[in-house]
Design a protein around this motif. Structure first.
Motif, PDB file in Angstrom:
ATOM      1  N   ILE A 148     -46.034  45.659  28.892  1.00 45.76           N
ATOM      2  CA  ILE A 148     -46.519  46.591  29.909  1.00 45.76           C
ATOM      3  C   ILE A 148     -45.629  47.825  29.855  1.00 45.76           C
ATOM      4  O   ILE A 148     -44.402  47.725  30.010  1.00 45.76           O
ATOM      5  N   PHE A 149     -46.236  48.974  29.594  1.00 46.23           N
ATOM      6  CA  PHE A 149     -45.500  50.223  29.420  1.00 46.23           C
ATOM      7  C   PHE A 149     -44.357  50.004  28.414  1.00 46.23           C
ATOM      8  O   PHE A 149     -44.613  49.616  27.293  1.00 46.23           O
ATOM      9  N   ASP A 150     -43.101  50.212  28.795  1.00 47.24           N
ATOM     10  CA  ASP A 150     -42.002  50.120  27.829  1.00 47.24           C
ATOM     11  C   ASP A 150     -41.324  48.751  27.798  1.00 47.24           C
ATOM     12  O   ASP A 150     -40.307  48.587  27.119  1.00 47.24           O
ATOM     13  N   THR A 151     -41.855  47.795  28.532  1.00 46.29           N
ATOM     14  CA  THR A 151     -41.249  46.467  28.569  1.00 46.29           C
ATOM     15  C   THR A 151     -41.976  45.518  27.630  1.00 46.29           C
ATOM     16  O   THR A 151     -43.176  45.269  27.780  1.00 46.29           O
ATOM     17  N   ARG A 152     -41.245  45.008  26.639  1.00 55.50           N
ATOM     18  CA  ARG A 152     -41.791  44.036  25.694  1.00 55.50           C
ATOM     19  C   ARG A 152     -41.203  42.659  25.994  1.00 55.50           C
ATOM     20  O   ARG A 152     -39.987  42.521  26.100  1.00 55.50           O
ATOM     21  N   GLU A 153     -42.054  41.657  26.098  1.00 56.15           N
ATOM     22  CA  GLU A 153     -41.584  40.302  26.354  1.00 56.15           C
ATOM     23  C   GLU A 153     -41.138  39.635  25.052  1.00 56.15           C
ATOM     24  O   GLU A 153     -41.652  39.932  23.975  1.00 56.15           O
ATOM     25  N   GLU A 154     -40.216  38.698  25.190  1.00 58.31           N
ATOM     26  CA  GLU A 154     -39.875  37.829  24.071  1.00 58.31           C
ATOM     27  C   GLU A 154     -40.991  36.810  23.897  1.00 58.31           C
ATOM     28  O   GLU A 154     -41.559  36.310  24.881  1.00 58.31           O
ATOM     29  N   ASP A 155     -41.315  36.512  22.648  1.00 59.85           N
ATOM     30  CA  ASP A 155     -42.349  35.514  22.371  1.00 59.85           C
ATOM     31  C   ASP A 155     -41.725  34.126  22.454  1.00 59.85           C
ATOM     32  O   ASP A 155     -40.999  33.698  21.560  1.00 59.85           O
ATOM     33  N   VAL A 316     -51.953  49.146  37.617  1.00 61.29           N
ATOM     34  CA  VAL A 316     -50.819  48.610  36.872  1.00 61.29           C
ATOM     35  C   VAL A 316     -49.611  49.537  37.000  1.00 61.29           C
ATOM     36  O   VAL A 316     -48.455  49.092  36.926  1.00 61.29           O
ATOM     37  N   VAL A 317     -49.857  50.828  37.237  1.00 62.18           N
ATOM     38  CA  VAL A 317     -48.753  51.779  37.468  1.00 62.18           C
ATOM     39  C   VAL A 317     -47.997  51.390  38.734  1.00 62.18           C
ATOM     40  O   VAL A 317     -46.760  51.337  38.753  1.00 62.18           O
ATOM     41  N   TRP A 318     -48.735  51.111  39.806  1.00 58.84           N
ATOM     42  CA  TRP A 318     -48.119  50.707  41.070  1.00 58.84           C
ATOM     43  C   TRP A 318     -47.374  49.387  40.910  1.00 58.84           C
ATOM     44  O   TRP A 318     -46.238  49.236  41.375  1.00 58.84           O
ATOM     45  N   GLU A 319     -48.026  48.419  40.272  1.00 55.46           N
ATOM     46  CA  GLU A 319     -47.417  47.105  40.088  1.00 55.46           C
ATOM     47  C   GLU A 319     -46.110  47.204  39.300  1.00 55.46           C
ATOM     48  O   GLU A 319     -45.120  46.537  39.639  1.00 55.46           O
ATOM     49  N   TYR A 320     -46.100  48.047  38.280  1.00 57.99           N
ATOM     50  CA  TYR A 320     -44.937  48.139  37.390  1.00 57.99           C
ATOM     51  C   TYR A 320     -43.817  48.983  37.980  1.00 57.99           C
ATOM     52  O   TYR A 320     -42.672  48.540  38.079  1.00 57.99           O
ATOM     53  N   PHE A 321     -44.157  50.218  38.356  1.00 61.75           N
ATOM     54  CA  PHE A 321     -43.118  51.169  38.749  1.00 61.75           C
ATOM     55  C   PHE A 321     -42.678  51.022  40.202  1.00 61.75           C
ATOM     56  O   PHE A 321     -41.519  51.316  40.529  1.00 61.75           O
ATOM     57  N   VAL A 322     -43.555  50.594  41.088  1.00 58.54           N
ATOM     58  CA  VAL A 322     -43.204  50.484  42.507  1.00 58.54           C
ATOM     59  C   VAL A 322     -42.806  49.056  42.863  1.00 58.54           C
ATOM     60  O   VAL A 322     -41.779  48.830  43.507  1.00 58.54           O
ATOM     61  N   LEU A 323     -43.609  48.078  42.425  1.00 54.05           N
ATOM     62  CA  LEU A 323     -43.330  46.692  42.788  1.00 54.05           C
ATOM     63  C   LEU A 323     -42.414  45.991  41.791  1.00 54.05           C
ATOM     64  O   LEU A 323     -41.985  44.866  42.028  1.00 54.05           O
ATOM     65  N   GLY A 324     -42.129  46.653  40.664  1.00 54.10           N
ATOM     66  CA  GLY A 324     -41.172  46.106  39.713  1.00 54.10           C
ATOM     67  C   GLY A 324     -41.659  44.896  38.936  1.00 54.10           C
ATOM     68  O   GLY A 324     -40.857  44.085  38.467  1.00 54.10           O
ATOM     69  N   LYS A 325     -42.964  44.782  38.744  1.00 56.10           N
ATOM     70  CA  LYS A 325     -43.526  43.649  38.000  1.00 56.10           C
ATOM     71  C   LYS A 325     -43.689  44.064  36.540  1.00 56.10           C
ATOM     72  O   LYS A 325     -44.661  44.703  36.173  1.00 56.10           O
ATOM     73  N   HIS A 326     -42.734  43.687  35.729  1.00 55.09           N
ATOM     74  CA  HIS A 326     -42.650  44.174  34.354  1.00 55.09           C
ATOM     75  C   HIS A 326     -43.225  43.214  33.327  1.00 55.09           C
ATOM     76  O   HIS A 326     -43.231  43.525  32.140  1.00 55.09           O
ATOM     77  N   LYS A 327     -43.678  42.040  33.763  1.00 56.77           N
ATOM     78  CA  LYS A 327     -44.276  41.077  32.848  1.00 56.77           C
ATOM     79  C   LYS A 327     -45.702  40.768  33.263  1.00 56.77           C
ATOM     80  O   LYS A 327     -46.024  40.747  34.456  1.00 56.77           O
ATOM     81  N   PHE A 328     -46.524  40.514  32.277  1.00 53.25           N
ATOM     82  CA  PHE A 328     -47.944  40.272  32.529  1.00 53.25           C
ATOM     83  C   PHE A 328     -48.151  39.150  33.547  1.00 53.25           C
ATOM     84  O   PHE A 328     -48.986  39.272  34.445  1.00 53.25           O
ATOM     85  N   GLY A 329     -47.400  38.082  33.416  1.00 56.20           N
ATOM     86  CA  GLY A 329     -47.575  36.940  34.308  1.00 56.20           C
ATOM     87  C   GLY A 329     -47.209  37.221  35.748  1.00 56.20           C
ATOM     88  O   GLY A 329     -47.557  36.431  36.640  1.00 56.20           O
ATOM     89  N   LYS A 330     -46.521  38.324  36.009  1.00 52.06           N
ATOM     90  CA  LYS A 330     -46.122  38.676  37.375  1.00 52.06           C
ATOM     91  C   LYS A 330     -47.148  39.574  38.079  1.00 52.06           C
ATOM     92  O   LYS A 330     -47.041  39.797  39.291  1.00 52.06           O
ATOM     93  N   LEU A 331     -48.093  40.119  37.346  1.00 50.70           N
ATOM     94  CA  LEU A 331     -49.056  41.031  37.944  1.00 50.70           C
ATOM     95  C   LEU A 331     -49.919  40.315  38.972  1.00 50.70           C
ATOM     96  O   LEU A 331     -50.311  39.154  38.787  1.00 50.70           O
ATOM     97  N   THR A 332     -50.244  41.020  40.035  1.00 52.87           N
ATOM     98  CA  THR A 332     -51.043  40.455  41.115  1.00 52.87           C
ATOM     99  C   THR A 332     -52.524  40.491  40.760  1.00 52.87           C
ATOM    100  O   THR A 332     -53.041  41.516  40.316  1.00 52.87           O
ATOM    101  N   GLY A 333     -53.199  39.390  40.952  1.00 60.02           N
ATOM    102  CA  GLY A 333     -54.665  39.390  40.896  1.00 60.02           C
ATOM    103  C   GLY A 333     -55.274  39.504  39.516  1.00 60.02           C
ATOM    104  O   GLY A 333     -56.416  39.965  39.386  1.00 60.02           O
ATOM    105  N   ILE A 334     -54.563  39.095  38.454  1.00 56.62           N
ATOM    106  CA  ILE A 334     -55.162  39.086  37.125  1.00 56.62           C
ATOM    107  C   ILE A 334     -56.205  37.966  37.071  1.00 56.62           C
ATOM    108  O   ILE A 334     -55.894  36.802  37.315  1.00 56.62           O
ATOM    109  N   GLU A 335     -57.433  38.324  36.767  1.00 57.72           N
ATOM    110  CA  GLU A 335     -58.507  37.340  36.671  1.00 57.72           C
ATOM    111  C   GLU A 335     -58.861  37.108  35.207  1.00 57.72           C
ATOM    112  O   GLU A 335     -58.831  38.039  34.395  1.00 57.72           O
ATOM    113  N   PRO A 336     -59.204  35.875  34.842  1.00 55.65           N
ATOM    114  CA  PRO A 336     -59.609  35.609  33.462  1.00 55.65           C
ATOM    115  C   PRO A 336     -60.853  36.415  33.089  1.00 55.65           C
ATOM    116  O   PRO A 336     -61.748  36.604  33.914  1.00 55.65           O
TER     117      PRO A 336
END
Length: 342
Positions: A148-155, A316-336
């Protein structure tokens, strides 16, 4: 019958990448055809290919048509059930093709698929261009599982699945040829950047599936043709994002969303101002005026859709920059993202 597969590398002044990565492509591609489509390179790519790999299929493109036009030109001349659009700066691995093709063969509605994309410079982590499959929020900001943006997760095996996604990366794009041509290929007005997201969105609107296969892994250098610090890249990303939104959103959401993005683009230019990156600020202004000039043509040629594509209906801008959720699994309300019902 075993489907035919064509691996197509679009080359533009990439001799150094061909020297580095082509041997593994050939080694790990079995009997599948390998094509080099040369986008009017001015280096010695073709001469080097003719000298070292005279057996490979090569296509000459008369002028540099960018990623979109270059691949459209090449794929009109190549017959296969599946195309693999492979960047020249990708390092492939053993058995990178079979798991993806087997997955796509399981459902004729799967139009496109990508493997796991790790970073060549940091092999333990995902790469920016695609990671473990792409998503898009309702304002047109793309992000990925694993980046997400500049944050890359470890695999760590968290994305070793097979999954429907919103877009698949053009760095290593497996696409069913019949679906690609049914969608009229890439939109050449994009030239480069986001054309694969636009294609995937149009395929979704046509009720195809876009997928990810975590059983296959490749490594991507990134920025091989146009570095992220280049203002031309800034121009293309901002302009093409607006074009993509205008083309693919339902008419009732189009103008509101585009207006919000224009405002947010203006705000984002402040970041460039703060760092003294004035060429990028100018690139954003030019991108907006280029988009305005294209609106009449876009209005005329864009088919209407009422389909509500599976966007992420939060910012995703709000989630990342304001709420500090830098990983996909932390995002609110991701639906399959579910397979379409016809």
């Amino acid at each position: 019958m075993t489907p035919s597969v064509a691996i197509v590398i679009l080359n533009y002044n990439g001799q150094h990448y061909l020297e580095k990565f082509l041997p593994k492509v050939i080694e790990h591609s079995g009997s599948h055809a390998v094509w080099i489509a040369d986008n009017a390179s001015t280096d010695h790519s073709l001469e080097w290919l003719n000298m070292h790999y005279p057996e490979l299929n090569t296509l000459k493109i008369s002028e540099n048509k960018g990623y979109a036009g270059g691949y459209n030109d090449a794929l009109r001349r190549i017959q296969a059930d599946y195309y693999i659009l492979l960047n020249s700066d990708i390092e492939v691995t053993e058995n990178w093709i079979a798991p993806v093709i087997e997955f796509m063969e399981s459902d004729p509605l799967i139009a496109a698929c990508q493997p796991k994309i790790r970073a060549y410079d940091l092999p333990t982590h995902f790469e920016y261009a695609g990671a473990a499959g792409g998503y898009m929020d309702y304002l047109g900001y793309p992000f990925c599982r694993g980046r997400i943006f500049d944050t890359r997760e470890e695999d760590l095996g968290q994305y070793d699945d097979e999954k429907d996604v919103f877009w698949a990366t053009g760095a290593c794009l497996f696409v069913r040829s019949s679906a690609f041509h049914a969608a009229s290929g890439f939109d050449e007005s994009f030239f480069a950047h986001m054309e694969e997201i636009d294609l995937c969105w149009r395929l979704l609107n046509m009720r195809f599936r876009i997928t990810y296969c975590g059983k296959s892994t490749v490594y991507h250098v990134g920025g091989g043709t146009l570095h992220k610090s280049n203002p031309k890249k800034t121009f293309l990303n901002y302009r093409n994002n607006l074009i993509m939104l205008f083309k693919n959103l339902p008419k009732g959401r189009r103008w509101k969303t585009v207006f919000i993005r224009l405002v947010l683009d203006g705000i984002s230019s402040v970041r460039f101002m703060a760092t003294g990156a004035w060429p990028d600020v100018l690139a954003i202004v030019r991108a907006h005026f280029a988009f305005y000039a294209m609106i009449p043509e876009l209005t005329r040629k864009t088919p209407r859709t009422r389909y509500r594509a599976p966007l992420y209906y939060r910012s995703v801008v709000w989630e990342y920059f304001v709420l500090g959720k830098h990983k996909f699994g932390k995002l609110t309300g991701i639906e399959p993202i579910k397979a379409p019902r016809l």
